[in-house]
Scaffold this motif. Structure first.
Motif, PDB file in Angstrom:
ATOM      1  N   LYS A 187       5.356  18.428   1.003  1.00 34.42           N
ATOM      2  CA  LYS A 187       5.124  17.209   0.234  1.00 34.42           C
ATOM      3  C   LYS A 187       3.873  16.506   0.731  1.00 34.42           C
ATOM      4  CE  LYS A 187       6.844  14.021  -2.600  1.00 34.42           C
ATOM      5  NZ  LYS A 187       7.042  14.226  -4.000  1.00 34.42           N
ATOM      6  N   LEU A 188       2.958  16.216  -0.212  1.00 35.15           N
ATOM      7  CA  LEU A 188       1.721  15.506   0.090  1.00 35.15           C
ATOM      8  C   LEU A 188       1.707  14.180  -0.646  1.00 35.15           C
ATOM      9  CD1 LEU A 188      -0.814  18.445  -0.419  1.00 35.15           C
ATOM     10  CD2 LEU A 188       0.190  17.668   1.724  1.00 35.15           C
ATOM     11  N   GLY A 189       0.939  13.236  -0.151  1.00 35.44           N
ATOM     12  CA  GLY A 189       0.805  11.948  -0.813  1.00 35.44           C
ATOM     13  C   GLY A 189      -0.511  11.289  -0.456  1.00 35.44           C
ATOM     14  N   ASP A 228       0.848  -1.194   0.000  1.00 32.47           N
ATOM     15  CA  ASP A 228       0.000   0.000   0.000  1.00 32.47           C
ATOM     16  C   ASP A 228       0.885   1.247   0.000  1.00 32.47           C
ATOM     17  OD1 ASP A 228      -2.269   1.539   0.015  1.00 32.47           O
ATOM     18  OD2 ASP A 228      -2.653   1.301   2.150  1.00 32.47           O
ATOM     19  N   PRO A 229       1.572   1.499  -1.125  1.00 32.89           N
ATOM     20  CA  PRO A 229       2.510   2.623  -1.172  1.00 32.89           C
ATOM     21  C   PRO A 229       1.806   3.969  -1.124  1.00 32.89           C
ATOM     22  CG  PRO A 229       2.257   1.687  -3.347  1.00 32.89           C
ATOM     23  CD  PRO A 229       1.495   0.797  -2.403  1.00 32.89           C
ATOM     24  N   ILE A 230       2.568   4.983  -0.767  1.00 30.60           N
ATOM     25  CA  ILE A 230       2.082   6.353  -0.804  1.00 30.60           C
ATOM     26  C   ILE A 230       2.501   6.946  -2.142  1.00 30.60           C
ATOM     27  CG2 ILE A 230       2.221   8.653   0.226  1.00 30.60           C
ATOM     28  CD1 ILE A 230       2.808   7.256   2.907  1.00 30.60           C
ATOM     29  N   LEU A 231       1.530   7.438  -2.897  1.00 29.25           N
ATOM     30  CA  LEU A 231       1.795   8.051  -4.193  1.00 29.25           C
ATOM     31  C   LEU A 231       1.946   9.552  -4.022  1.00 29.25           C
ATOM     32  CD1 LEU A 231       0.510   5.275  -4.912  1.00 29.25           C
ATOM     33  CD2 LEU A 231      -0.492   6.402  -6.883  1.00 29.25           C
ATOM     34  N   SER A 232       2.825  10.136  -4.804  1.00 27.79           N
ATOM     35  CA  SER A 232       3.004  11.590  -4.776  1.00 27.79           C
ATOM     36  C   SER A 232       1.801  12.263  -5.406  1.00 27.79           C
ATOM     37  CB  SER A 232       4.265  11.976  -5.545  1.00 27.79           C
ATOM     38  OG  SER A 232       4.067  11.733  -6.933  1.00 27.79           O
ATOM     39  N   THR A 291      -0.561  10.514  -8.196  1.00 22.82           N
ATOM     40  CA  THR A 291      -1.994  10.393  -7.932  1.00 22.82           C
ATOM     41  C   THR A 291      -2.799  11.094  -9.020  1.00 22.82           C
ATOM     42  OG1 THR A 291      -1.558  10.296  -5.560  1.00 22.82           O
ATOM     43  CG2 THR A 291      -3.810  10.827  -6.222  1.00 22.82           C
ATOM     44  N   ALA A 292      -2.385  12.296  -9.384  1.00 24.25           N
ATOM     45  CA  ALA A 292      -3.079  13.040 -10.441  1.00 24.25           C
ATOM     46  C   ALA A 292      -3.068  12.259 -11.746  1.00 24.25           C
ATOM     47  CB  ALA A 292      -2.437  14.409 -10.629  1.00 24.25           C
ATOM     48  N   GLU A 293      -1.934  11.666 -12.077  1.00 26.47           N
ATOM     49  CA  GLU A 293      -1.844  10.879 -13.312  1.00 26.47           C
ATOM     50  C   GLU A 293      -2.765   9.660 -13.254  1.00 26.47           C
ATOM     51  OE1 GLU A 293       1.418   8.336 -15.891  1.00 26.47           O
ATOM     52  OE2 GLU A 293       2.124   9.780 -14.410  1.00 26.47           O
ATOM     53  N   ALA A 294      -2.780   8.986 -12.113  1.00 32.17           N
ATOM     54  CA  ALA A 294      -3.623   7.800 -11.951  1.00 32.17           C
ATOM     55  C   ALA A 294      -5.102   8.137 -12.063  1.00 32.17           C
ATOM     56  CB  ALA A 294      -3.329   7.138 -10.604  1.00 32.17           C
ATOM     57  N   VAL A 295      -5.477   9.302 -11.550  1.00 33.69           N
ATOM     58  CA  VAL A 295      -6.881   9.709 -11.548  1.00 33.69           C
ATOM     59  C   VAL A 295      -7.265  10.360 -12.888  1.00 33.69           C
ATOM     60  CG1 VAL A 295      -8.568  11.213 -10.389  1.00 33.69           C
ATOM     61  CG2 VAL A 295      -6.911   9.951  -9.051  1.00 33.69           C
ATOM     62  N   GLY A 296      -6.266  10.880 -13.587  1.00 36.25           N
ATOM     63  CA  GLY A 296      -6.534  11.494 -14.884  1.00 36.25           C
ATOM     64  C   GLY A 296      -6.845  12.974 -14.796  1.00 36.25           C
ATOM     65  N   GLY A 301     -13.027  18.697  -0.309  1.00 33.56           N
ATOM     66  CA  GLY A 301     -13.646  17.479   0.204  1.00 33.56           C
ATOM     67  C   GLY A 301     -14.190  16.553  -0.869  1.00 33.56           C
ATOM     68  N   LYS A 302     -13.871  16.813  -2.133  1.00 31.24           N
ATOM     69  CA  LYS A 302     -14.361  15.961  -3.215  1.00 31.24           C
ATOM     70  C   LYS A 302     -13.382  14.841  -3.554  1.00 31.24           C
ATOM     71  CE  LYS A 302     -17.129  19.665  -5.151  1.00 31.24           C
ATOM     72  NZ  LYS A 302     -17.317  20.577  -6.251  1.00 31.24           N
ATOM     73  N   PHE A 303     -12.263  14.827  -2.876  1.00 33.40           N
ATOM     74  CA  PHE A 303     -11.260  13.775  -3.000  1.00 33.40           C
ATOM     75  C   PHE A 303     -10.673  13.596  -1.602  1.00 33.40           C
ATOM     76  CE2 PHE A 303      -7.232  11.826  -4.359  1.00 33.40           C
ATOM     77  CZ  PHE A 303      -7.703  10.949  -5.335  1.00 33.40           C
ATOM     78  N   PRO A 304     -10.252  12.388  -1.250  1.00 27.06           N
ATOM     79  CA  PRO A 304      -9.723  12.172   0.105  1.00 27.06           C
ATOM     80  C   PRO A 304      -8.556  13.110   0.435  1.00 27.06           C
ATOM     81  CG  PRO A 304     -10.027  10.084  -1.026  1.00 27.06           C
ATOM     82  CD  PRO A 304     -10.273  11.157  -2.039  1.00 27.06           C
ATOM     83  N   ALA A 305      -8.458  13.447   1.684  1.00 27.96           N
ATOM     84  CA  ALA A 305      -7.381  14.323   2.148  1.00 27.96           C
ATOM     85  C   ALA A 305      -6.041  13.605   2.012  1.00 27.96           C
ATOM     86  CB  ALA A 305      -7.610  14.708   3.601  1.00 27.96           C
ATOM     87  N   PRO A 306      -5.017  14.350   1.657  1.00 27.44           N
ATOM     88  CA  PRO A 306      -3.695  13.734   1.513  1.00 27.44           C
ATOM     89  C   PRO A 306      -3.024  13.520   2.865  1.00 27.44           C
ATOM     90  CG  PRO A 306      -3.552  16.073   1.082  1.00 27.44           C
ATOM     91  CD  PRO A 306      -5.007  15.766   1.304  1.00 27.44           C
ATOM     92  N   ILE A 307      -1.963  12.742   2.821  1.00 30.26           N
ATOM     93  CA  ILE A 307      -1.085  12.547   3.970  1.00 30.26           C
ATOM     94  C   ILE A 307       0.031  13.571   3.821  1.00 30.26           C
ATOM     95  CG2 ILE A 307       0.535  10.964   5.066  1.00 30.26           C
ATOM     96  CD1 ILE A 307      -1.084   8.683   3.726  1.00 30.26           C
ATOM     97  N   LYS A 308       0.329  14.291   4.862  1.00 29.99           N
ATOM     98  CA  LYS A 308       1.427  15.257   4.815  1.00 29.99           C
ATOM     99  C   LYS A 308       2.717  14.495   5.088  1.00 29.99           C
ATOM    100  CE  LYS A 308       2.816  19.795   6.083  1.00 29.99           C
ATOM    101  NZ  LYS A 308       2.414  20.989   5.462  1.00 29.99           N
TER     102      LYS A 308
END
Length: 90
Positions: free
Chosen positions: A62-64, A24-28, A32-37, A50-57
């Protein structure tokens, strides 16, 4: 949507990490943007509203996102967009 090949490549790129991290890696933000399109800017905007899950700081600037969180969110979006595909036995 995140393809299995992409997920497999991400896991392989995390050699040396404990297995739970590799599964369960953390994506940058960019990954993430590329994966979601979408663009990174739009992704951060969606998370902020709030329309997408909150990132991990991860660091100061740097967010992921965990791969599992992204997959769950996309599955929920698909379920909402295609309610006729939901099968419930009564």
């Amino acid at each position: 949507m995140i393809e299995q090949q992409t997920a497999t490549a991400l896991v392989k790129s995390h050699k040396g990490l404990p297995e739970e991290f590799a599964r369960d890696p953390i994506l940058s933000t960019a990954q993430t943007a590329e994966a979601v399109g979408t663009s990174s800017v739009h992704l951060r905007r969606l998370a902020k509203t709030g329309k997408f899950p909150a990132p991990i700081k991860i660091g100061y600037r740097k967010l992921g996102w965990r791969l599992s969180t992204i997959k769950r969110h996309l599955a929920e979006c698909e379920r909402i967009a295609n309610p006729h595909l939901n099968t419930q036995s009564e």
